[in-house]
Design an enzyme around this catalytic site. Sequence first.
Site, PDB file in Angstrom:
ATOM      1  N   GLY A   1     -28.718  66.879  25.344  1.00  0.00           N
ATOM      2  CA  GLY A   1     -29.577  65.741  25.009  1.00  0.00           C
ATOM      3  C   GLY A   1     -31.057  66.059  24.950  1.00  0.00           C
ATOM      4  O   GLY A   1     -31.870  65.180  24.689  1.00  0.00           O
TER       5      GLY A   1
ATOM      6  N   ALA B   1     -24.702  71.736  22.521  1.00  0.00           N
ATOM      7  CA  ALA B   1     -25.726  71.024  23.303  1.00  0.00           C
ATOM      8  C   ALA B   1     -27.145  71.517  23.040  1.00  0.00           C
ATOM      9  O   ALA B   1     -27.388  72.711  22.895  1.00  0.00           O
ATOM     10  CB  ALA B   1     -25.459  71.095  24.799  1.00  0.00           C
ATOM     11  N   GLY B   2     -28.055  70.562  22.972  1.00  0.00           N
ATOM     12  CA  GLY B   2     -29.476  70.877  22.842  1.00  0.00           C
ATOM     13  C   GLY B   2     -29.990  70.972  21.419  1.00  0.00           C
ATOM     14  O   GLY B   2     -31.192  71.138  21.201  1.00  0.00           O
TER      15      GLY B   2
ATOM     16  N   LYS C   1     -12.199  70.552  26.157  1.00  0.00           N
ATOM     17  CA  LYS C   1     -13.496  71.176  26.434  1.00  0.00           C
ATOM     18  C   LYS C   1     -13.763  71.011  27.932  1.00  0.00           C
ATOM     19  O   LYS C   1     -13.845  69.887  28.431  1.00  0.00           O
ATOM     20  CB  LYS C   1     -14.587  70.487  25.617  1.00  0.00           C
ATOM     21  CG  LYS C   1     -15.989  70.929  26.018  1.00  0.00           C
ATOM     22  CD  LYS C   1     -17.042  70.246  25.183  1.00  0.00           C
ATOM     23  CE  LYS C   1     -18.367  70.185  25.921  1.00  0.00           C
ATOM     24  NZ  LYS C   1     -19.416  69.509  25.197  1.00  0.00           N
TER      25      LYS C   1
ATOM     26  N   ASN D   1     -24.366  66.095  19.272  1.00  0.00           N
ATOM     27  CA  ASN D   1     -24.204  64.639  19.407  1.00  0.00           C
ATOM     28  C   ASN D   1     -25.556  63.930  19.289  1.00  0.00           C
ATOM     29  O   ASN D   1     -25.839  63.200  18.332  1.00  0.00           O
ATOM     30  CB  ASN D   1     -23.530  64.340  20.754  1.00  0.00           C
ATOM     31  CG  ASN D   1     -23.132  62.889  20.929  1.00  0.00           C
ATOM     32  OD1 ASN D   1     -22.289  62.584  21.755  1.00  0.00           O
ATOM     33  ND2 ASN D   1     -23.691  61.959  20.176  1.00  0.00           N
ATOM     34  N   THR D   2     -26.443  64.164  20.273  1.00  0.00           N
ATOM     35  CA  THR D   2     -27.671  63.386  20.366  1.00  0.00           C
ATOM     36  C   THR D   2     -28.538  63.500  19.114  1.00  0.00           C
ATOM     37  O   THR D   2     -29.163  62.507  18.704  1.00  0.00           O
ATOM     38  CB  THR D   2     -28.487  63.832  21.599  1.00  0.00           C
ATOM     39  OG1 THR D   2     -27.611  63.876  22.730  1.00  0.00           O
ATOM     40  CG2 THR D   2     -29.625  62.880  21.890  1.00  0.00           C
TER      41      THR D   2
HETATM   42  C1  LIG Z   1     -20.709  65.026  23.347  1.00  0.00           C
HETATM   43  C2  LIG Z   1     -20.732  66.263  24.102  1.00  0.00           C
HETATM   44  O1  LIG Z   1     -19.747  66.938  24.223  1.00  0.00           O
HETATM   45  C3  LIG Z   1     -21.988  66.639  24.752  1.00  0.00           C
HETATM   46  O2  LIG Z   1     -21.745  66.853  26.088  1.00  0.00           O
HETATM   47  C4  LIG Z   1     -22.504  67.820  24.046  1.00  0.00           C
HETATM   48  O3  LIG Z   1     -22.791  68.821  24.908  1.00  0.00           O
HETATM   49  C5  LIG Z   1     -23.582  67.484  23.071  1.00  0.00           C
HETATM   50  O4  LIG Z   1     -24.878  67.747  23.474  1.00  0.00           O
HETATM   51  P1  LIG Z   1     -26.106  67.178  22.622  1.00  0.00           P
HETATM   52  O5  LIG Z   1     -26.059  65.702  22.786  1.00  0.00           O
HETATM   53  O6  LIG Z   1     -27.328  67.803  23.211  1.00  0.00           O
HETATM   54  O7  LIG Z   1     -25.879  67.573  21.208  1.00  0.00           O
END
Ligand SMILES: CC(=O)[C@@H](O)[C@H](O)COP(=O)(O)O
Length: 254
Positions: free
Chosen positions: A157, A183-184, A96, A205-206
């Site tokens: 995040g 993300a987000g 990635k 992730n977050t």
């Molecule tokens: C773990 C990863 O690859 C992060 O850079 C990803 O973009 C996740 O983003 P969030 O934490 O907002 O879900």
Amino acid sequence: MLHIGPYRFNSRLLLGTGKFTDFNTQKEAVKISETEILTFAVRRMNIFEPTQPNFLEKIDVQNYTLLPNTAGANNAEEAVRIANLAKASGLCDMVKVEIIGCPQTLLPDPVETLRATEMLLEQGFIVLPYTSDDVLLAKRLQDLGCHAIMPGASPIGSGMGIVNPLNLSFIIEQAKVPVIVDAGIGSAVDAAQAMELGADAVLLNTAVSGAKDPVKMASAMKHAIIAGRESFEAGRIAKKTYATASSPLEGISK
Ligand SMILES: CC(=O)[C@@H](O)[C@H](O)COP(=O)(O)O
């Protein structure tokens, strides 16, 4: 089934492994999510120092496809160096591309992302660039031959969910490779929305690692992604301004 280059996956959830409060919670969340792809920043792995702590130590990594990311790279050359480090350590030939252009928003640098994608494709990597929700940039990345496009829903995040569903739907409409919303994502409803828009998968992730109950949230995300995909495939009803009775009376004799 999700197709990325030569790889095939049943799960459409890609899970980030950072920011968990402890390794046991991380392990349980990963397990219950039924993800098949784990992503992590190469710079956080002590890949050439087996004596150092490994933040994936509780996870049986043989059971997963690992998707290293190039977080920490400031330009294309650094991203290529990080990708080659990951490949040399035998992690995976998928990468990635993550080149952050702004420390406050953590939005990706479009020019460097494009350059890195081109260089990595030339070197034979399976390349998944993390990009903004810019429709034309997504097309340019696709034209280079990348294996999936990873547009952000909102800043990493932030948990703000999909801030521009229209852009995302334009990206999805023109895509000839999988679109992975990355993300987000803040909660299960955001993940379901991404899938209902027609995304092929979601990376998050977050939302899981930062939830009050990460394991339960990982389960919620799994179900939301399955439900969103089924809803997309089933085809939603058209939106109308006025009501339509659920039990129409027309044609019924009095
Ligand atoms: C773990 C990863 O690859 C992060 O850079 C990803 O973009 C996740 O983003 P969030 O934490 O907002 O879900």
